[in-house]
Design a protein around this motif. Structure first.
Motif, PDB file in Angstrom:
ATOM      1  N   ALA A  66       0.839  -1.204   0.000  1.00 12.98           N
ATOM      2  CA  ALA A  66       0.000   0.000   0.000  1.00 12.98           C
ATOM      3  C   ALA A  66       0.871   1.250   0.000  1.00 12.98           C
ATOM      4  CB  ALA A  66      -0.901   0.012   1.221  1.00 12.98           C
ATOM      5  N   ILE A  67       0.473   2.229  -0.797  1.00 13.69           N
ATOM      6  CA  ILE A  67       1.160   3.523  -0.829  1.00 13.69           C
ATOM      7  C   ILE A  67       0.140   4.587  -0.420  1.00 13.69           C
ATOM      8  CG2 ILE A  67       2.464   5.170  -2.231  1.00 13.69           C
ATOM      9  CD1 ILE A  67       3.000   2.834  -4.202  1.00 13.69           C
ATOM     10  N   PRO A  68       0.060   4.884   0.898  1.00  6.51           N
ATOM     11  CA  PRO A  68      -0.894   5.898   1.336  1.00  6.51           C
ATOM     12  C   PRO A  68      -0.385   7.308   1.033  1.00  6.51           C
ATOM     13  CG  PRO A  68       0.319   5.059   3.215  1.00  6.51           C
ATOM     14  CD  PRO A  68       0.770   4.266   2.009  1.00  6.51           C
ATOM     15  N   LEU A  69      -1.289   8.163   0.576  1.00  6.00           N
ATOM     16  CA  LEU A  69      -0.947   9.542   0.240  1.00  6.00           C
ATOM     17  C   LEU A  69      -1.789  10.486   1.089  1.00  6.00           C
ATOM     18  CD1 LEU A  69      -0.991   9.153  -3.646  1.00  6.00           C
ATOM     19  CD2 LEU A  69       0.947   8.828  -2.087  1.00  6.00           C
ATOM     20  N   ASP A  70      -1.176  11.569   1.482  1.00 10.21           N
ATOM     21  CA  ASP A  70      -1.822  12.517   2.380  1.00 10.21           C
ATOM     22  C   ASP A  70      -1.968  13.874   1.726  1.00 10.21           C
ATOM     23  OD1 ASP A  70      -2.951  13.001   4.851  1.00 10.21           O
ATOM     24  OD2 ASP A  70      -1.142  12.455   5.964  1.00 10.21           O
ATOM     25  N   GLN A  71      -2.935  14.643   2.195  1.00  5.49           N
ATOM     26  CA  GLN A  71      -3.063  16.030   1.772  1.00  5.49           C
ATOM     27  C   GLN A  71      -2.260  16.903   2.732  1.00  5.49           C
ATOM     28  OE1 GLN A  71      -6.998  17.448   0.910  1.00  5.49           O
ATOM     29  NE2 GLN A  71      -7.558  15.602  -0.180  1.00  5.49           N
ATOM     30  N   ALA A  72      -1.958  18.114   2.310  1.00  4.57           N
ATOM     31  CA  ALA A  72      -1.174  19.037   3.128  1.00  4.57           C
ATOM     32  C   ALA A  72      -1.830  19.270   4.480  1.00  4.57           C
ATOM     33  CB  ALA A  72      -0.988  20.355   2.391  1.00  4.57           C
ATOM     34  N   ASP A  73      -1.002  19.501   5.473  1.00  4.40           N
ATOM     35  CA  ASP A  73      -1.444  19.700   6.850  1.00  4.40           C
ATOM     36  C   ASP A  73      -2.328  20.933   7.016  1.00  4.40           C
ATOM     37  OD1 ASP A  73      -1.675  19.132   9.506  1.00  4.40           O
ATOM     38  OD2 ASP A  73       0.302  19.856  10.068  1.00  4.40           O
ATOM     39  N   THR A  74      -2.341  21.796   6.041  1.00 10.87           N
ATOM     40  CA  THR A  74      -3.111  23.035   6.134  1.00 10.87           C
ATOM     41  C   THR A  74      -4.559  22.859   5.712  1.00 10.87           C
ATOM     42  OG1 THR A  74      -2.413  23.629   3.904  1.00 10.87           O
ATOM     43  CG2 THR A  74      -1.097  24.496   5.734  1.00 10.87           C
ATOM     44  N   GLY A  75      -4.913  21.729   5.189  1.00  7.48           N
ATOM     45  CA  GLY A  75      -6.253  21.538   4.654  1.00  7.48           C
ATOM     46  C   GLY A  75      -7.263  21.027   5.661  1.00  7.48           C
ATOM     47  N   VAL A  76      -8.501  21.428   5.489  1.00  7.32           N
ATOM     48  CA  VAL A  76      -9.606  20.951   6.319  1.00  7.32           C
ATOM     49  C   VAL A  76      -9.834  19.464   6.077  1.00  7.32           C
ATOM     50  CG1 VAL A  76     -12.094  21.183   6.736  1.00  7.32           C
ATOM     51  CG2 VAL A  76     -10.696  23.216   6.363  1.00  7.32           C
ATOM     52  N   ASN A  77      -9.673  19.022   4.832  1.00  9.29           N
ATOM     53  CA  ASN A  77      -9.900  17.613   4.505  1.00  9.29           C
ATOM     54  C   ASN A  77      -9.031  16.687   5.345  1.00  9.29           C
ATOM     55  OD1 ASN A  77     -11.810  18.247   2.601  1.00  9.29           O
ATOM     56  ND2 ASN A  77     -10.496  17.902   0.851  1.00  9.29           N
ATOM     57  N   ARG A  78      -7.797  17.060   5.571  1.00 11.98           N
ATOM     58  CA  ARG A  78      -6.881  16.211   6.333  1.00 11.98           C
ATOM     59  C   ARG A  78      -7.378  16.002   7.763  1.00 11.98           C
ATOM     60  NH1 ARG A  78      -0.483  15.917   6.377  1.00 11.98           N
ATOM     61  NH2 ARG A  78      -0.177  15.005   8.415  1.00 11.98           N
ATOM     62  N   ASP A  79      -7.716  17.085   8.437  1.00 13.24           N
ATOM     63  CA  ASP A  79      -8.202  16.969   9.812  1.00 13.24           C
ATOM     64  C   ASP A  79      -9.472  16.123   9.871  1.00 13.24           C
ATOM     65  OD1 ASP A  79      -6.114  18.543  10.692  1.00 13.24           O
ATOM     66  OD2 ASP A  79      -7.306  20.378  10.800  1.00 13.24           O
ATOM     67  N   GLU A  80     -10.387  16.381   8.940  1.00 15.51           N
ATOM     68  CA  GLU A  80     -11.642  15.636   8.902  1.00 15.51           C
ATOM     69  C   GLU A  80     -11.387  14.157   8.624  1.00 15.51           C
ATOM     70  OE1 GLU A  80     -15.907  15.571   6.483  1.00 15.51           O
ATOM     71  OE2 GLU A  80     -14.490  17.190   6.104  1.00 15.51           O
ATOM     72  N   PHE A  81     -10.511  13.871   7.671  1.00 16.36           N
ATOM     73  CA  PHE A  81     -10.184  12.491   7.321  1.00 16.36           C
ATOM     74  C   PHE A  81      -9.667  11.725   8.535  1.00 16.36           C
ATOM     75  CE2 PHE A  81      -6.825   9.454   6.124  1.00 16.36           C
ATOM     76  CZ  PHE A  81      -7.565   8.545   5.384  1.00 16.36           C
ATOM     77  N   TYR A  82      -8.660  12.273   9.201  1.00 16.45           N
ATOM     78  CA  TYR A  82      -8.068  11.562  10.331  1.00 16.45           C
ATOM     79  C   TYR A  82      -9.019  11.456  11.512  1.00 16.45           C
ATOM     80  CZ  TYR A  82      -3.605  10.915   8.099  1.00 16.45           C
ATOM     81  OH  TYR A  82      -2.617  10.497   7.249  1.00 16.45           O
TER      82      TYR A  82
ATOM     83  N   VAL B 248       3.062  13.428   1.388  1.00 15.53           N
ATOM     84  CA  VAL B 248       2.129  14.561   1.387  1.00 15.53           C
ATOM     85  C   VAL B 248       2.103  15.247   0.025  1.00 15.53           C
ATOM     86  CG1 VAL B 248       1.632  16.811   2.417  1.00 15.53           C
ATOM     87  CG2 VAL B 248       2.476  14.950   3.852  1.00 15.53           C
ATOM     88  N   PHE B 249       0.891  15.578  -0.416  1.00 16.77           N
ATOM     89  CA  PHE B 249       0.688  16.327  -1.660  1.00 16.77           C
ATOM     90  C   PHE B 249       0.014  17.652  -1.316  1.00 16.77           C
ATOM     91  CE2 PHE B 249       1.425  12.141  -3.197  1.00 16.77           C
ATOM     92  CZ  PHE B 249       1.966  12.293  -4.462  1.00 16.77           C
ATOM     93  N   ASN B 250       0.474  18.718  -1.949  1.00 16.66           N
ATOM     94  CA  ASN B 250      -0.058  20.050  -1.657  1.00 16.66           C
ATOM     95  C   ASN B 250      -1.346  20.374  -2.395  1.00 16.66           C
ATOM     96  OD1 ASN B 250       1.903  20.781   0.223  1.00 16.66           O
ATOM     97  ND2 ASN B 250       3.336  21.284  -1.411  1.00 16.66           N
ATOM     98  N   ASP B 251      -1.647  19.633  -3.452  1.00 17.23           N
ATOM     99  CA  ASP B 251      -2.901  19.904  -4.156  1.00 17.23           C
ATOM    100  C   ASP B 251      -3.543  18.606  -4.613  1.00 17.23           C
ATOM    101  OD1 ASP B 251      -2.422  19.689  -7.366  1.00 17.23           O
ATOM    102  OD2 ASP B 251      -0.602  20.399  -6.357  1.00 17.23           O
ATOM    103  N   VAL B 252      -4.855  18.661  -4.719  1.00 18.02           N
ATOM    104  CA  VAL B 252      -5.659  17.481  -5.034  1.00 18.02           C
ATOM    105  C   VAL B 252      -5.367  16.947  -6.433  1.00 18.02           C
ATOM    106  CG1 VAL B 252      -8.032  16.660  -5.360  1.00 18.02           C
ATOM    107  CG2 VAL B 252      -7.477  18.098  -3.410  1.00 18.02           C
ATOM    108  N   ALA B 253      -5.156  17.831  -7.405  1.00 20.00           N
ATOM    109  CA  ALA B 253      -4.908  17.388  -8.782  1.00 20.00           C
ATOM    110  C   ALA B 253      -3.656  16.515  -8.863  1.00 20.00           C
ATOM    111  CB  ALA B 253      -4.787  18.598  -9.710  1.00 20.00           C
ATOM    112  N   THR B 254      -2.593  16.918  -8.182  1.00 19.22           N
ATOM    113  CA  THR B 254      -1.351  16.140  -8.198  1.00 19.22           C
ATOM    114  C   THR B 254      -1.541  14.807  -7.478  1.00 19.22           C
ATOM    115  OG1 THR B 254      -0.121  18.218  -8.175  1.00 19.22           O
ATOM    116  CG2 THR B 254       1.121  16.231  -7.695  1.00 19.22           C
ATOM    117  N   LEU B 255      -2.254  14.838  -6.376  1.00 19.05           N
ATOM    118  CA  LEU B 255      -2.527  13.605  -5.635  1.00 19.05           C
ATOM    119  C   LEU B 255      -3.319  12.631  -6.509  1.00 19.05           C
ATOM    120  CD1 LEU B 255      -3.420  13.137  -1.984  1.00 19.05           C
ATOM    121  CD2 LEU B 255      -4.987  12.210  -3.656  1.00 19.05           C
ATOM    122  N   LYS B 256      -4.361  13.126  -7.173  1.00 15.98           N
ATOM    123  CA  LYS B 256      -5.173  12.251  -8.046  1.00 15.98           C
ATOM    124  C   LYS B 256      -4.343  11.695  -9.198  1.00 15.98           C
ATOM    125  CE  LYS B 256      -8.691  14.774  -9.167  1.00 15.98           C
ATOM    126  NZ  LYS B 256      -9.975  15.271  -9.664  1.00 15.98           N
ATOM    127  N   ARG B 257      -3.479  12.510  -9.762  1.00 12.64           N
ATOM    128  CA  ARG B 257      -2.631  12.048 -10.870  1.00 12.64           C
ATOM    129  C   ARG B 257      -1.716  10.911 -10.399  1.00 12.64           C
ATOM    130  NH1 ARG B 257      -2.228  16.817 -12.820  1.00 12.64           N
ATOM    131  NH2 ARG B 257      -0.435  17.466 -11.612  1.00 12.64           N
TER     132      ARG B 257
END
Length: 151
Positions: free
Chosen positions: A69-85, A114-123
């Motif tokens: 498994a290769i888990p990927l995270d969003q930047a620590d500054t995002g609301v999504n990250r806090d909500e996800f965890y 960690v990825f700083n933007d959703v587009a890069t993470l999705k790619r």
């Protein structure tokens, strides 16, 4: 004598209004939901919240079926990250930092990339069948598939 009563009444009224507003829920069309995503090429079709938590907390390094498994995270500054965890692990940001500090210090594990933007993470997810990430449901597109809806 009247002023203290009036202030107390205003305070009670304000608290009642705040309580009422807090208990109202938004219509389903206004709610944002996070989804855990994998590549369209991935054999994984569903994951449980427990499986995702185990992967993101480095309790397991494998997807169901045995692939790494290769888990990927969003930047620590995002609301999504806090909500996800909060939803998946029940941990706050502070608890998560403490958790990873311990694992990193002991050499047991490294946190997700960690990825700083959703587009890069999705790619990245799209190009790597063993990768998984999380995004807002509205960000879904044909390059990835949702394997878990988080509410």
């Amino acid at each position: 004598m009247r002023a203290p009563r009036m202030r107390r009444f205003q305070t009670l009224l304000l608290n009642a209004i705040i309580g009422l507003c807090g208990s109202l829920s938004l219509p389903p069309t206004c709610e944002a939901h996070l989804v855990v995503i994998v590549s369209r090429k991935s054999p994984v079709t569903t994951l449980t919240k427990s499986e995702v938590a185990d992967i993101y907390l480095a309790r397991t390094a494998q997807l169901p079926g045995g692939a790494e498994a290769i888990p990927l995270d969003q930047a620590d500054t995002g609301v999504n990250r806090d909500e996800f965890y909060e939803i998946v692990t029940g941990k706050s940001s502070a608890q998560l930092r403490a958790y990873w500090s311990k694992l990193i210090f002991t050499g047991s594990a490294q946190p997700p990339r960690v990825f700083n933007d959703v587009a890069t993470l999705k790619r990245f997810v799209s190009d790597h069948p063993n990768a998984l990430g999380y995004i807002d449901e509205q960000e879904l597109d044909p390059s990835v598939k949702a394997v878990l809806l988080l509410r």
